[in-house]
Design an enzyme around this catalytic site. Structure first.
Site, short mmCIF file in Angstrom:
data_model
loop_
_atom_site.label_atom_id
_atom_site.label_comp_id
_atom_site.label_asym_id
_atom_site.label_seq_id
_atom_site.Cartn_x
_atom_site.Cartn_y
_atom_site.Cartn_z
N GLY A 48 0.75 -1.24 -0.10
CA GLY A 48 0.40 -0.16 -0.06
C GLY A 48 0.45 1.00 -0.04
CE LYS A 54 7.29 3.33 -2.46
NZ LYS A 54 8.42 3.65 -3.78
CB VAL A 55 1.63 0.31 4.08
CG1 VAL A 55 1.43 -0.88 4.45
CG2 VAL A 55 1.45 2.06 4.01
CE LYS A 70 0.41 5.34 7.91
NZ LYS A 70 -0.30 5.41 8.77
CG ASP A 157 -8.91 10.49 8.95
OD1 ASP A 157 -9.97 11.54 8.65
OD2 ASP A 157 -7.95 10.52 8.01
CD GLU A 161 -11.95 6.76 2.45
OE1 GLU A 161 -12.51 5.67 3.64
OE2 GLU A 161 -11.92 6.80 1.68
N1 LIG Z 1 -1.98 -3.05 9.00
C1 LIG Z 1 -2.42 -2.80 7.76
N2 LIG Z 1 -2.54 -4.19 7.44
C2 LIG Z 1 -2.18 -4.44 5.96
N3 LIG Z 1 -2.15 -3.01 4.74
C3 LIG Z 1 -1.91 -1.98 5.72
C4 LIG Z 1 -2.41 -1.28 7.02
N4 LIG Z 1 -1.81 -1.01 7.27
C5 LIG Z 1 -2.27 0.51 6.07
N5 LIG Z 1 -2.08 -0.70 4.76
C6 LIG Z 1 -2.02 -1.04 3.66
O1 LIG Z 1 -1.66 0.38 3.72
C7 LIG Z 1 -2.79 1.55 2.56
C8 LIG Z 1 -2.16 2.63 3.65
O2 LIG Z 1 -1.85 2.78 4.65
P1 LIG Z 1 -2.58 4.43 5.78
O3 LIG Z 1 -4.17 5.12 4.49
O4 LIG Z 1 -2.70 4.11 6.46
O5 LIG Z 1 -1.58 4.63 5.01
P2 LIG Z 1 -1.68 6.91 5.11
O6 LIG Z 1 -0.34 7.79 4.97
O7 LIG Z 1 -2.24 6.95 6.82
O8 LIG Z 1 -3.06 6.66 4.53
P3 LIG Z 1 -4.13 8.24 4.03
O9 LIG Z 1 -3.14 9.26 3.08
O10 LIG Z 1 -4.80 7.60 3.78
O11 LIG Z 1 -4.57 8.66 5.40
C9 LIG Z 1 -4.20 0.78 3.62
O12 LIG Z 1 -4.61 1.27 2.61
C10 LIG Z 1 -3.81 -0.05 3.28
O13 LIG Z 1 -4.04 -1.16 2.45
#
Ligand SMILES: Nc1ncnc2c1ncn2[C@@H]1O[C@H](COP(=O)(O)OP(=O)(O)OP(=O)(O)O)[C@@H](O)[C@H]1O
Length: 924
Positions: A48, A54-55, A70, A157, A161
């Site tokens: 992700g 990136k994740v 993450k 929030d 999502e």
């Molecule tokens: N614990 C997890 N297990 C599996 N996939 C995850 C997990 N955490 C995040 N992801 C994947 O990674 C993606 C991005 O994570 P996340 O939304 O937490 O990032 P963010 O930087 O907070 O994004 P946003 O800008 O939407 O707030 C998610 O859409 C999800 O698909």
């Protein structure tokens, strides 16, 4: 010809080529741009991408457990907040945070891996989710929010999502980037969230009750889950906002049964005071039986966590501790790590081992589980092999059995440990859905289970030995033969692991996702089902109709207690079968945060007000004021309260004044970070997708909440810091035997200190300029310490600044920084650790040992002859201002403002190297 050791030339060549290829592999690992390892985690693949990083799916090497890594740039203003709050939560429906690793430019969070992905994607794939599943998921989500609220935190929030699904299809709340505590102040001001999920009071830019805006968002989530579309949505964002403030959502009786409508309308009450409390929500008939069960569990967990000492008490934990001890691991350090929520490698190790143990215990178990599995098997076979055979004759008893089992399990669950109420138990109750509704949500569980067996050859019982040997090998780098072989083997294993691991996890995910979706597909959601499936559906629907006919729909009353009398079901429930399925009006929305709408001192409007002003004002009459685009990026251009305060952690709009200088977040090295550095991204919704507005990042780390204050007693500073093994291999870690990727770093006492290099970027220039102007900040605030890492420019400028005095304060970014700056509280406090904590606890506000003033103010301060040290602080309440004091050469405390009024000649002041921690405290 035979050489002296008896090898033939051919053999020698073979050995050479083996060594050569190993060497090359290692070399390419060192030089590769691609990251393969972080701390104890082996990166498997990207799964992700968030706004700031990136994740990845990764493997915790010691335990071989999958985690989600993450990553976030350190200049993400929300990362500190996210880690800070997230680490406090220990709840089955909140993703677990195992470990946090800080590298040069990034923060890595090792999180519980949720292969089910986002609820958003799940809904999108199904269009709509069955009412029972909605009820269950929503109960879990509400439970998580209730838990967070009970910890005095608001999420701010909540959206689809930010809810992930684990392998059992349980909801897991995540992303605490906008969270704040509400203990000290329940009325908040900072506008943040995602527009379509925002409560009217947020849209109206009023002060708001944080708890109530979460409740509103829950209403939006529930409505969306049930109907597949958002309650307030329009292509034009301004219209969306208008709807939120002025309109009621449309309740289609074909989709929304009465009790669901009742709950949604209460959640979406325009008047925040009319919205129900979360216990009321969880007791609502629509959520039964799950709601009551989740409520009970949550309360038990809270009760135990509040009473303290829940950790290390259970049989399983004690057994694990014993085994760790036997393996030579410092269990006291492990305990400390957990109790202090250090989120370091020991925390990661413990939590993942515990998860492993629990899983094994679950696997060992119980006939009951097996019977559930066999039931699932029956269903699966029946469903996949011969649908027609899966009549209600087959289904019903099996499902009734599993339902009874799961419910009784849920109800009888001890709450000794959080983990004792694993989501699996709740998931089993989902079986009941099959009785009442033709979804086959157990199937994925079965798949996941089988998969974990099939793909877990390594999960032998002696994994602790492996853990132990893993760390031993890490701890013993001097054993050259071992070390070498471990390096080579490691590389070799890496390739094997990736060739096994990646494909293993890849198909797993893909397969799982598809099966997951398939199994969860709503009966009414797919019109292209086969005839046999249709006939199955009809049969099951008949069963439902019969059973629902026997159930009286429970009417909600405000005073209703636990409504466990029956499982809610209404005729509308399966009317989903007959409704026309529309494409859901679902769009992915990004979160945003901004402060008051008020016009700023420079006459600009914040980005949201720009959005607002496009067409419709909320009363529909007043036309919007003309907009001027906010100046971006440059530090010098940031000169208004609103703008800056957008990144205040807690709506302290007035916390930072025009005169506040940029924070050390600017003082950063490396192109990687500088690219986003002076201009951070603000996440915003434009109604269709992502819109990023480059924003200044000045207020990353104003730790100002009570919970932050209290948590300063935790060793947030002890969060693991590491660079990838590759970097380590390049010899970047010179200062410690055990630094960086060699983990765990047992008894890490002195965490991370910023590295300094030089940068020539324009941000670097800013930083240098800032440094020259005296904005260097050494803070005891934990939050600062994590992200305000490094500055190449700092060193240069501090040399200039501080060389005038004896001793150059190093930018040690933690409470111990005081020590390193000659403010050695430990000399006086005695106890090293207690010193930290006490110091933090007694800190009543934020402070730094350098005031944060605008350049001209700082210029004035130069040349002050009699300043011994200066401290800047502000109180924790919202809206408080920074104030500064200094100790003059006689040790008297003076206000800096008076000093400035005097406009005396000043020299650059620096903290007196001999100043003690106590003196600094006195100063503050
Ligand atoms: N614990 C997890 N297990 C599996 N996939 C995850 C997990 N955490 C995040 N992801 C994947 O990674 C993606 C991005 O994570 P996340 O939304 O937490 O990032 P963010 O930087 O907070 O994004 P946003 O800008 O939407 O707030 C998610 O859409 C999800 O698909």
């Amino acid at each position: 010809m035979v050489n002296p050791v008896g090898s033939s030339k051919v053999e020698q060549n073979n050995i050479k080529s083996i060594i050569g290829s190993s060497y090359n592999r290692l070399y390419s690992q060192f030089t590769s741009d691609e990251l393969t390892e972080v701390g104890n985690y082996k990166i498997l693949k990207q799964i992700g991408e968030g706004s700031f990083g990136k994740v990845y799916l990764a493997l915790h090497r010691p335990t071989h457990r999958k985690v989600c890594l993450k990553t976030s740039d350190k200049n993400d203003p929300n990362i500190v907040r996210e880690v800070f709050y997230h680490r406090q939560f220990d709840f089955p429906y909140i993703t677990k945070l195992y470990e946090v690793i800080v590298t040069e430019s990034k923060v890595w969070m090792a999180l519980e891996y949720c292969p089910g992905k986002e609820l958003y994607d799940h809904l999108l794939s199904l269009h709509r989710i069955s009412l029972l599943e909605c009820g269950e998921l929503f109960a879990q989500i509400s439970g998580a929010v209730y838990y967070a609220h009970s910890m005095h935190c608001v999420h701010r929030d909540l959206k689809l999502e930010n809810i992930l699904l684990d392998k059992n299809g349980n909801a897991k709340l995540t992303d605490f980037g906008f969270t704040r505590e509400c203990m000290t102040k329940t009325t908040l001001e900072t506008v943040c969230g995602t527009t379509v999920y925002m409560a009217p009071e947020l849209i109206g830019r009023k002060t708001y009750d944080g708890f109530k805006i979460d409740t509103w968002s829950l209403g939006v989530i529930l409505y969306t889950l049930i109907t597949g579309s958002l309650p307030f949505d329009d292509d034009d964002e301004a219209k969306t906002k208008w709807k939120i403030v002025n309109e009621e959502p449309k309740y289609d009786p074909k989709l929304i049964p009465d009790d669901a409508k009742d709950l949604i309308s209460r959640l979406l009450a325009k008047n925040p005071g009319e919205r129900p409390s979360l216990p009321q929500v969880l007791r609502h008939p629509f959520l039964q039986p799950y709601g009551s069960v989740v409520l009970d569990q949550t309360e038990k967990i809270l009760c135990r966590q509040r009473s303290g000492g829940i950790q290390f008490k259970s049989k399983l934990e004690r057994r694990l501790l014993k085994r760790l001890k036997q393996s030579g691991i410092d269990t006291q350090a492990v305990k400390q790590s957990i109790l202090k929520r250090k989120c370091d490698s020991l925390s990661g190790l413990w939590l993942l081992l515990l998860a492993q143990e629990k899983k094994q215990e679950n696997c060992k178990c119980p006939k009951r589980s097996r019977s559930v599995l066999s039931v699932k098997k029956v269903i699966e076979n029946a469903t996949h092999n011969d649908i027609n055979k899966t009549s209600d004759d087959i289904l019903k008893p099996a499902l009734e059995l599993s339902r009874a089992t799961s419910l009784s399990k849920m109800l009888n669950k001890g709450s000794d440990m959080v983990t004792s109420m694993t989501p699996i138990s709740a998931k089993k109750s989902k079986d009941s859905a099959k009785v009442l509704h033709p979804t086959f949500s157990k199937i994925p569980s079965q798949r996941a289970y089988s998969h974990s067996i099939v793909n877990s050859p390594r999960k032998s019982n002696n994994f602790l030995q492996k853990v132990s040997s893993f760390f031993k090998s890490k701890k013993n780098p001097n054993n050259s033969s071992n070390s070498n072989s471990s390096i080579y083997t490691g590389v070799g294993e890496d390739s094997v692991a990736s060739s096994k691991g990646v494909p293993a996890s890849g198909p797993f995910l893909v397969k799982k996702t598809s099966s997951f979706q398939k199994s969860r597909t709503d009966v009414g959601a797919d019109s292209s089902k086969t005839n046999s499936k249709e006939s199955l559906k009809k049969k099951v629907a008949c069963t439902i109709a019969l059973s629902s006919g026997a159930n009286v729909a429970l009417k909600y009353s405000k005073t209703s207690g636990n409504s466990m009398e029956g499982v809610k079901e209404t005729p509308e429930l399966f009317s989903n079968e007959h409704v026309r399925i529309e494409e859901p009006r679902l769009k992915r929305f990004k979160s945003s945060i901004s402060s008051e709408i008020s016009r700023t001192s420079t006459g600009n409007y914040d980005s949201e007000s720009v959005e607002n002003s496009r067409s419709i004002s909320f009363d529909g009459k007043v036309s919007p004021p003309p907009i001027r685009t906010r100046p971006l990026s440059e530090i010098s251009q940031i000169s208004n309260d609103t703008y800056i305060s957008e990144y205040s952690t807690d709506g302290n709009n007035s916390s930072f004044k025009i005169s506040d200088t940029a924070k050390p977040s600017y003082i950063r090295k490396g192109s990687e970070t500088t690219s986003q550095y002076s201009a951070s991204s603000e996440k915003m919704t434009n109604g269709y997708g992502r819109k990023f507005v480059r924003r200044d990042l000045s207020i990353i780390s104003t730790a100002s909440s009570a919970s932050e204050r209290s948590s300063r007693t935790d060793s947030f500073y002890d969060i693991t810091t590491a660079t990838p093994a590759i970097t380590t291999g390049n010899g970047s870690n010179r200062n410690s035997n055990f630094k960086e990727s060699v983990l765990p770093r047992f008894g890490t006492q002195r965490p991370w200190t910023g590295k300094r290099t030089y940068t020539t970027s324009r941000h670097g220039k800013n930083a240098r300029r800032s440094s020259k102007r005296g904005i260097f900040k050494i803070s005891s605030s934990n939050t600062d310490s994590i992200i305000q890492e490094v500055s190449s420019s700092e060193e240069e400028d501090h040399n200039i600044l501080y060389n005038k005095r004896a001793g150059l304060p190093k930018p040690v970014l933690q409470t111990k920084g005081l020590t390193e700056n000659g403010l050695d509280e430990h000399d006086e406090e005695g106890d090293d650790e207690a010193g930290d904590d006490e110091y933090a606890v007694h800190t009543d506000g934020e402070f730094s040992i350098k005031p944060q003033f605008s350049d001209d103010v700082i210029d004035k301060q130069r040349g002050l002859a009699n300043v011994k040290a200066v401290a800047t602080k502000r109180s924790l309440s919202e809206g408080s201002n920074w104030s500064s004091s200094y100790l003059d050469s006689d040790g008297n405390r003076q206000r800096v403002s008076s000093m400035l009024e005097d406009d005396r000649d000043s020299t650059a002041y620096a903290p007196d190297k001999n100043m003690s921690g106590k003196e600094l405290k006195r100063l503050l």
